[in-house]
Design an enzyme around this catalytic site. Structure first.
Site, short mmCIF file in Angstrom:
data_model
loop_
_atom_site.label_atom_id
_atom_site.label_comp_id
_atom_site.label_asym_id
_atom_site.label_seq_id
_atom_site.Cartn_x
_atom_site.Cartn_y
_atom_site.Cartn_z
N ASP A 46 -5.50 -0.99 -29.13
CA ASP A 46 -5.79 -2.33 -29.66
C ASP A 46 -7.29 -2.48 -29.87
OD1 ASP A 46 -3.65 -4.99 -29.26
OD2 ASP A 46 -5.70 -5.28 -29.93
N HIS A 94 -7.85 -9.81 -28.82
CA HIS A 94 -6.46 -9.38 -29.04
C HIS A 94 -6.05 -8.32 -28.02
CE1 HIS A 94 -3.10 -7.51 -31.31
NE2 HIS A 94 -3.00 -8.66 -31.92
N SER A 136 2.50 -9.33 -32.23
CA SER A 136 1.55 -8.64 -31.36
C SER A 136 1.75 -9.04 -29.91
CB SER A 136 0.11 -9.00 -31.74
OG SER A 136 -0.39 -8.16 -32.73
#
Lengths: 82, 654
Positions: free
Chosen positions: B32, B105, B435
């Protein structure tokens, strides 16, 4: 466009390495050298695939694809976070 | 995350996951945007030594020391050779040339999968509670492959390779590209060899829904995860001067608006721009919006960014209206001024009011965090849908998991809106997407891996799928927010994950690398494609005197395709008993509206006398002619005294 360099992932048939190479990295570099003086290996891969990534022009990529031992010259993909 | 453990019943299942309550020696690798190691989600109190054999480490960078690693965060690496070859050197004034997460994220997804328990977590007071990863005792290793300009496949492949050699047990990738053939899709290529090494790979299905055939990461050796909602919401009520009251959502936590109605204006009427209704930078006329609540339309620029635009123009508040693209799907945002998001219908009514009333007024009341919301889960409109365009005979997505308004740890480089001008800094943030649902499944897979060390990745995926539910307690089907109707297997696959049942599924549909190789022959891969994908250059991988069929892949779901003229299709499956001895009886049905599809299963009873025993069955599907493009759905269920093993059926007339 034909001369613009992009990254390609080059899949090699590991067992096709000619005897005159001691190890695969040398073979990859030589195979790259044979189609391009300027290109350099970005990464070599050996666990999840056999091969390497390099910056090539489209012409160099096409030339590489026809080389013995080269399985696939795959243009790099840009992925997005979901 | 907060609330998700309760919603998934994980708070009641410590007994069911005795070993994996330790789950200590399972390692989740997350590819990520990196990690913010100082967050308490990476606290390692109570964890034993780093698993023997682990080869990962914390790579150094100008703002990242190897000491960032501990017994929770046992690895953090970064990969940018491919990115910099394509985009030029990383701008270190904006991004860290290190494993550090400047986006948020990666910290969010890795702490969702396996973050340690953190009491008193919240975002600006919202979603408060104890934030726990799905596998709070598992270890985390992060591999930074995504940078401001994207995530490049040469870096992703190298990171997957290094993660495998480091020794991860689960790989979690909340990223995707278009739908390329598997041998040209680097994530599918890396995942294939990872699967061969017993590593479970879960990926996000994509946020391109609700349109059909929009999913990514559809390879059968990948677990493809869609997104659903929790039973939690953040309501905000918009009251118009005509007395009408509309429900929206918001994470705004600043000074409240006065309770007395305020002037209300439609942005399209307060701009010289033809796109003025979108509240884009510099588009609003300050004299027209000063001190008013502004109605903006969603689209083009980021939702929270619109709030900045309204605030900069002197607006007092904002109502953000969905358009047809998002319908009634409400995603809560941490607005920087009193703002709320409302669905398309409410937005349309408000627009008409603002444009027709001589003195339109409005007020917004923020109601904080509400739990126990029903119906829940519902399928997120954005969640990508099947069919699987690369191989229609493999039903995707596999299942759904929580992916809407998920709170988890966040980066210290960026505010909760992710927008550069947002100077707020938060330890946790609430965001939505597949996600977020993917790492839920990655963490649950880690729990199963700890509870059943001998299970293959396919067996873990099977257990998660056959124990998923596709309906509510009242028997109604899980709703799709995009249609307001019950979702189909093309929306949710097997349904919503239910970990408390997955740990004891009764039967599993196992798949070996050899089975996947047969599948590649069935989709007519030649020696080159097989060698490129599987790394094994076996010229005779596909034998000339064998017949291969996609319907023979031992997948825990069924995707049947008929020509418009109708016909029959036979599928074979083998189930392995992983529970008590028992006898299973089958029920199976499918239909396209009122037109039945005949589903017959042979044999209709399976008796197992011991664990590990395998039994096979054949399913014959038959249907009459239907217009091309028709879809039908159903379910095939094996039931014993102790277990229910469910598989969705999707039927398509091509």
């Amino acid at each position: 466009v034909r001369d613009e360099r992009k990254t390609y992932i080059v899949h090699m048939a590991r067992s096709a390495m000619p005897n005159d190479f001691a190890e695969h990295g040398e073979w990859y570099a030589a195979s790259l050298q044979s189609v391009s003086d300027a290109a350099t290996v970005l990464y070599t891969y050996d666990t999840l695939l056999h091969g390497y990534s390099a910056r090539l022009t489209r012409a160099e990529a096409e030339a590489l694809e026809s080389q013995p031992g080269v399985l696939l010259v795959n243009p790099e993909t840009r992925y997005e976070l979901h | 995350t907060t609330r998700t453990p309760e919603f998934l019943g994980l708070d009641r299942t410590d007994a069911l996951f005795p070993q994996s309550n330790t789950g200590r020696d399972v390692i989740v690798g997350v590819l990520d945007t990196g990690v913010w190691p100082e967050r308490p989600s990476y606290d390692d109190a109570g964890l034993g030594p780093v698993p023997a054999g682990w080869k990962g480490k914390c790579e150094e960078g100008n703002d990242f020391n190897s000491s960032a690693c501990n017994k929770k965060l046992i690895g953090a690496r970064f990969f940018l050779t491919g990115y910099e070859a394509a985009k030029g050197p990383v701008d270190t004034s904006k991004e860290s040339r290190s494993p550090r997460d400047n986006d948020g994220h990666g910290t969010h997804t890795s702490s969702t999968a396996a973050g340690s328990a953190v009491r008193g977590a919240d975002l600006l007071g919202y979603a408060a509670g104890t934030a726990k990863g799905m596998a709070p005792h598992a270890r985390v290793a992060t591999y930074k492959v995504c940078w401001a300009g994207g995530c490049f496949s040469s870096d992703i492949l190298k990171a997957m390779e290094v993660a495998v050699t480091d020794g991860v047990d689960v790989l979690s990738l909340s990223l995707g590209g278009g739908t390329a053939d598997y041998y040209r899709d680097s994530i599918a290529v890396g995942a294939y060899s990872a699967m061969e090494r017993g590593i479970f790979v879960s990926c996000s299905a994509g946020n391109a829904g609700p349109g059909a055939a929009t999913l990514s990461n559809g390879a059968p050796w990948i677990t493809t995860v869609g997104a659903g909602t929790l039973d939690r919401d953040f309501p905000a009520h918009v009251v118009l001067g005509n007395g009408k009251n509309y429900s929206g959502v918001s994470l705004y936590s600043g000074k409240q608006l006065p309770t007395t109605p305020m002037p209300f204006i439609y942005a399209g009427n307060a701009s010289n721009s033809s796109m003025g209704s979108l509240c884009m930078s510099g588009s609003l006329i300050p004299e027209k919006v000063a001190g008013k609540i502004v109605l903006c339309d969603r689209g083009t620029n980021a939702r929270v960014q619109k709030g900045f635009v309204v605030k900069d123009a002197g607006g007092a508040g904002m109502v953000l209206a969905n358009t047809a693209a998002n319908g009634e799907e409400l995603v809560a945002d941490a607005h920087i001024l009193p703002g709320a998001g409302v669905g398309q219908k409410a937005g349309d009514t408000m627009r008409t009011y603002a444009l027709s009333d001589p003195n339109p007024t409005a007020s917004i009341v923020f109601a904080g965090t509400q739990v126990g919301i029903k119906p829940s889960p519902v399928v997120a409109a954005f969640s990508s849908r099947g069919p699987n365009t690369v191989t229609p005979g493999i039903l995707k997505p596999d299942l759904i998991a929580p992916g809407v308004n998920i709170l988890a740890a966040w980066s210290g480089s960026v505010g909760p809106s992710g927008i550069a001008g947002d100077s707020r800094r938060v330890g946790f943030n609430i965001i939505s997407g597949t996600s977020m649902s993917c790492p839920h499944v990655s963490g649950l897979a880690a729990l199963l891996r700890a509870a059943h060390q001998d299970w293959s990745p396919a067996a873990i995926r099977s257990a998660l799928m056959t124990t998923s539910y596709n309906g509510y307690a009242d028997g109604k089907g899980i709703l799709d927010v995009a249609t307001g109707l019950p979702a189909t297997p093309l929306d949710v696959g097997a349904g919503h994950v239910d970990p408390s049942k997955a740990v004891d599924p009764g039967l599993v549909y196992d798949i070996t690398a050899a089975d996947y190789l047969d599948f590649l022959c069935a989709i007519n891969y030649g020696p080159m494609q097989i060698a490129a994908l599987t790394k094994h250059a076996t010229a005779d991988a596909c034998s000339a005197n064998r017949t291969y069929s996609v319907t023979s892949l031992n997948y825990p779901s069924f995707s049947v395709t008929f020509p418009a003229t109708g016909g029959t299709e036979k599928h074979t499956r083998t189930v392995t008993n992983v529970g008590l001895p028992g006898t299973y009886k089958v029920t199976a049905s499918a239909a396209a509206g009122s037109t039945p599809v005949t589903v017959s299963v042979e044999p209709s009873t399976l008796t197992f006398t011991k664990s590990g025993e395998k039994q096979s069955y054949t399913v014959s599907f038959a249907a009459a002619a239907m217009p091309s493009g028709t879809n039908g759905f159903g379910r095939l269920v094996w039931s014993s005294d102790h277990h229910v093993v469910s598989s969705p059926i999707a039927v398509t007339w091509t």
